[in-house]
Scaffold this active site. Structure first.
Site, PDB file in Angstrom:
ATOM      1  N   TYR A 148       0.837  -1.199   0.000  1.00  0.00           N
ATOM      2  CA  TYR A 148       0.000   0.000   0.000  1.00  0.00           C
ATOM      3  C   TYR A 148       0.876   1.254   0.000  1.00  0.00           C
ATOM      4  O   TYR A 148       0.663   2.184  -0.786  1.00  0.00           O
ATOM      5  CB  TYR A 148      -0.946  -0.015   1.203  1.00  0.00           C
ATOM      6  CG  TYR A 148      -1.709   1.261   1.386  1.00  0.00           C
ATOM      7  CD1 TYR A 148      -2.746   1.608   0.517  1.00  0.00           C
ATOM      8  CD2 TYR A 148      -1.406   2.137   2.422  1.00  0.00           C
ATOM      9  CE1 TYR A 148      -3.439   2.798   0.670  1.00  0.00           C
ATOM     10  CE2 TYR A 148      -2.099   3.320   2.583  1.00  0.00           C
ATOM     11  CZ  TYR A 148      -3.115   3.643   1.714  1.00  0.00           C
ATOM     12  OH  TYR A 148      -3.798   4.827   1.867  1.00  0.00           O
TER      13      TYR A 148
ATOM     14  N   GLU B 212     -11.531   5.604   4.753  1.00  0.00           N
ATOM     15  CA  GLU B 212     -10.983   6.474   5.796  1.00  0.00           C
ATOM     16  C   GLU B 212     -12.007   6.674   6.908  1.00  0.00           C
ATOM     17  O   GLU B 212     -11.661   6.685   8.083  1.00  0.00           O
ATOM     18  CB  GLU B 212     -10.525   7.823   5.223  1.00  0.00           C
ATOM     19  CG  GLU B 212      -9.332   7.738   4.294  1.00  0.00           C
ATOM     20  CD  GLU B 212      -8.034   7.289   4.937  1.00  0.00           C
ATOM     21  OE1 GLU B 212      -7.942   7.199   6.182  1.00  0.00           O
ATOM     22  OE2 GLU B 212      -7.082   7.002   4.198  1.00  0.00           O
TER      23      GLU B 212
ATOM     24  N   TRP C  83      -5.377   1.684  10.366  1.00  0.00           N
ATOM     25  CA  TRP C  83      -5.511   1.610   8.916  1.00  0.00           C
ATOM     26  C   TRP C  83      -5.253   0.187   8.414  1.00  0.00           C
ATOM     27  O   TRP C  83      -5.892  -0.270   7.480  1.00  0.00           O
ATOM     28  CB  TRP C  83      -4.583   2.614   8.229  1.00  0.00           C
ATOM     29  CG  TRP C  83      -4.728   2.621   6.745  1.00  0.00           C
ATOM     30  CD1 TRP C  83      -3.771   2.326   5.828  1.00  0.00           C
ATOM     31  CD2 TRP C  83      -5.915   2.923   5.976  1.00  0.00           C
ATOM     32  NE1 TRP C  83      -4.281   2.420   4.544  1.00  0.00           N
ATOM     33  CE2 TRP C  83      -5.597   2.796   4.614  1.00  0.00           C
ATOM     34  CE3 TRP C  83      -7.215   3.284   6.313  1.00  0.00           C
ATOM     35  CZ2 TRP C  83      -6.508   3.000   3.588  1.00  0.00           C
ATOM     36  CZ3 TRP C  83      -8.132   3.497   5.287  1.00  0.00           C
ATOM     37  CH2 TRP C  83      -7.772   3.361   3.945  1.00  0.00           C
TER      38      TRP C  83
END
Length: 188
Positions: free
Chosen positions: A17, A39, A47
């Site tokens: 990522y 988000e 995350w």
């Protein structure tokens, strides 16, 4: 070996990522919606937790097709609440639908969500020169303004910290640390 931002550690999913997506300018409507929703789903979580559930979200939410999601009803909400592959928080799930409707309204007003959201940075990635993770802000005046405007338009889970994370993820701001190999690459 390349130096990279320390936040991604050595988890292969996180590293991929970081190396391939984070900080790269996104102008595709569906990808912008995906990041906005992910988000928001992250609120109160890490995350990496959301990244691990990303494919499940794509399957559960019709590949983040905001036009379809905007039409979801109570049966859809209940189905999503039963989906163990996503964060099963009723407020977050309802916000996905509400945010899809707001997304469509912004498109109607501005021609695209891309034009609207990138307007907060005048269409250009903000280039930060952060020496370390500790120097990275959690929010900025721009993310505060973005949050305020999105909330005024009926969006949920779009606080200033979430908006700043969205800006980082979609390349509206380059927060790769100066010792990270991606810092220069995302400027090109």
């Amino acid at each position: 070996m390349n130096n990279r931002c320390t936040w991604c550690g050595d988890d292969p999913l996180y590293v991929t990522y970081h190396d391939e997506e984070w900080g790269v300018a996104v102008h595709d409507e569906q990808r912008l919606f995906e990041f906005l929703i992910l988000e928001g789903a992250q609120a109160g979580l890490s995350w990496i937790t959301i990244l691990r559930k990303r494919e499940n979200y794509r399957l559960a939410l019709d590949q983040f097709d905001y036009k379809l999601i905007a039409k979801y009803n109570e049966d859809d909400v209940n189905c999503l609440l039963g989906n163990e592959g996503i964060v099963r928080n009723k407020l977050k799930i309802r916000s996905v639908i509400k945010n899809a409707q707001g997304f469509l309204n912004i498109q109607a007003e501005f021609g695209s969500f891309d034009a609207y959201i990138w307007g907060f940075v005048n269409g250009v990635t903000l280039q930060n020169n952060l020496p370390s993770l500790a120097a990275t802000p959690a929010k900025t005046d721009i993310s505060e303004a973005m949050s305020k405007d999105l909330k005024k338009r009926g969006f949920n889970f779009v606080g200033p910290t979430i908006c700043y994370a969205f800006m980082q993820a979609t390349g509206m701001v380059n927060d790769h640390t100066t010792d990270c190999f991606r810092h220069q690459q995302v400027q090109l």
